[in-house]
Enzyme design. Structure first.
Site, mmCIF file in Angstrom:
data_model
loop_
_atom_site.group_PDB
_atom_site.id
_atom_site.type_symbol
_atom_site.label_atom_id
_atom_site.label_comp_id
_atom_site.label_asym_id
_atom_site.label_seq_id
_atom_site.Cartn_x
_atom_site.Cartn_y
_atom_site.Cartn_z
ATOM 1 N N ARG A 98 145.483 80.559 58.962
ATOM 2 C CA ARG A 98 144.599 81.645 59.378
ATOM 3 C C ARG A 98 145.112 82.953 58.779
ATOM 4 O O ARG A 98 146.302 83.098 58.488
ATOM 5 C CB ARG A 98 144.550 81.744 60.894
ATOM 6 N N LYS B 226 148.149 79.975 67.085
ATOM 7 C CA LYS B 226 147.562 80.360 68.364
ATOM 8 C C LYS B 226 148.382 79.796 69.514
ATOM 9 O O LYS B 226 148.908 78.692 69.441
ATOM 10 C CB LYS B 226 146.123 79.845 68.450
ATOM 11 N N HIS C 190 138.806 82.700 56.251
ATOM 12 C CA HIS C 190 138.530 81.502 57.039
ATOM 13 C C HIS C 190 137.720 80.502 56.241
ATOM 14 O O HIS C 190 137.815 79.288 56.457
ATOM 15 C CB HIS C 190 137.802 81.873 58.338
ATOM 16 N N ARG D 115 140.115 78.500 54.421
ATOM 17 C CA ARG D 115 140.687 77.528 55.361
ATOM 18 C C ARG D 115 139.746 76.325 55.501
ATOM 19 O O ARG D 115 140.184 75.175 55.461
ATOM 20 C CB ARG D 115 140.902 78.215 56.712
ATOM 21 N N HIS E 211 145.225 72.853 64.851
ATOM 22 C CA HIS E 211 144.187 72.722 65.867
ATOM 23 C C HIS E 211 144.773 72.095 67.129
ATOM 24 O O HIS E 211 145.506 71.105 67.047
ATOM 25 C CB HIS E 211 143.038 71.849 65.368
ATOM 26 N N TYR F 178 134.978 69.270 60.288
ATOM 27 C CA TYR F 178 135.058 69.178 58.832
ATOM 28 C C TYR F 178 134.554 67.844 58.304
ATOM 29 O O TYR F 178 134.159 67.751 57.144
ATOM 30 C CB TYR F 178 136.497 69.409 58.368
#
Length: 325
Positions: free
Chosen positions: A176, A200, A271, A274, A297, A306
């Site tokens: 990110r 995150k 992004h 990404r 994730h 995806y």
């Protein structure tokens, strides 16, 4: 004077509303904010969004008298009315779903903390957000983008060297933009060709990168970075023109400019790189679990998006090339 942007107006309104809330409600909100920050370890941006939604909910339930707001008055009828009012104002399905999730998180906490006798959150239904397929580059377009950003670096300009390293690393690792800007010099391990990323929720992971990204990084560090270092520069891997840590806005602008010169490429930012990296990994044979780990994730469901991108592209190729399509 032009009026402030709508988002800024809403933030100002919520600040004023929060100031009008009674002392006991304000204290409950402070406790909830600490819970989100310290116990759930959410990012500052997510905490602000959750708090804004809760303040708006309390204001809606209190009606025209926010001074009489009471966490204990939140019930299923109030939650539904709040979402219905936002839908009437034109909020998207995605926004409604996010705010419903924020409300459920708050009511669950309020019930555990003794502010609510019962938790109405589990009975709150919200529209499912539309899952739009992200725009991605084709492999040949990604190659063209890397070549475009390398043309300026060939002359040895420090900023151009940095820009090449930034774009190469974004595409190579799928990190990110915030993760990239947060990298320090000692987060790079050249012997293993990996970077240490803080993602995150404070989750740390390792992301590998290839030879082209390594070359770009070494050129930036050997020939470019010292030209931008200032006396008060942080140990950041990437520096801005004034010697501070490179900011996310500059990276977004850079990626848009680089991709803009690629024929027929979609307009994407960091992004989008990404998304492109994830899609190309899957098309190259990587399994979902590996891609999930690489991208950081929390759940496999996020990574599965995806697979839809890949299927759509396979269908397009089939329609374009198969004689019986």
């Amino acid at each position: 004077m032009s009026p402030p942007p709508h988002g800024r107006t809403r933030r100002v309104d919520l600040v004023r509303l929060r100031e009008k809330l009674p002392t006991n409600v304000a204290e409950a909100l402070r406790q909830y904010e600490r819970h989100l920050t310290l116990e759930r370890d959410l990012s500052p941006h997510t905490v602000r969004a959750y708090m804004g939604d809760v303040v708006a909910l309390l204001g809606h339930v209190a009606g025209d008298t926010p001074e009489n707001a009471d966490v204990g008055r939140i019930d299923l009828t109030g939650l539904r009315s709040w979402l219905a009012a936002q839908r009437a104002e034109g909020s998207s399905r995605t926004t409604l779903a996010r705010r419903a999730a924020a409300a459920r998180t708050f009511t669950a906490w309020a019930h555990r903390a003794g502010h609510l006798a019962a938790d109405p959150g589990p009975r709150l239904a919200a529209p499912r957000p539309h899952r739009t397929l992200p725009a991605v580059l084709r492999v040949d377009q990604a190659k063209d983008a890397m070549e475009a950003v390398s043309s300026g670096a060939s002359e040895g300009d420090p900023v151009a060297l940095r820009d090449q390293a930034v774009v190469e690393l974004l595409y190579a690792t799928g990190v990110r933009v915030a993760e990239l800007c947060g990298l320090d010099l000692d987060d790079v391990d050249y012997s293993l060709r990996v970077i240490r990323v803080l993602g995150k929720g404070g989750r740390e992971r390792t992301a590998p990168f290839g030879v082209p990204a390594e070359r770009a990084l070494r050129r930036w560090l050997d020939q470019g970075r010292n030209a931008l270092v200032a006396a008060d520069s942080p140990p950041a891997l990437f520096l801005g023109a004034r010697g501070g840590r490179l900011n996310q806005r500059a990276v977004r602008q850079l990626v848009h400019e680089v991709v803009a010169v690629v024929p027929d490429a979609p307009d994407i930012g960091p992004h989008g790189l990404r998304h492109s990296a994830a899609t190309h990994l899957l098309e190259g044979g990587a399994d979902l679990r590996t891609v999930q780990e690489l991208l950081g994730h929390a759940t496999l469901a996020t990574t599965q998006l995806y697979t839809h991108v890949t299927v759509e592209r396979l269908k397009a190729i089939h329609d374009r090339t198969h004689p019986r399509s």
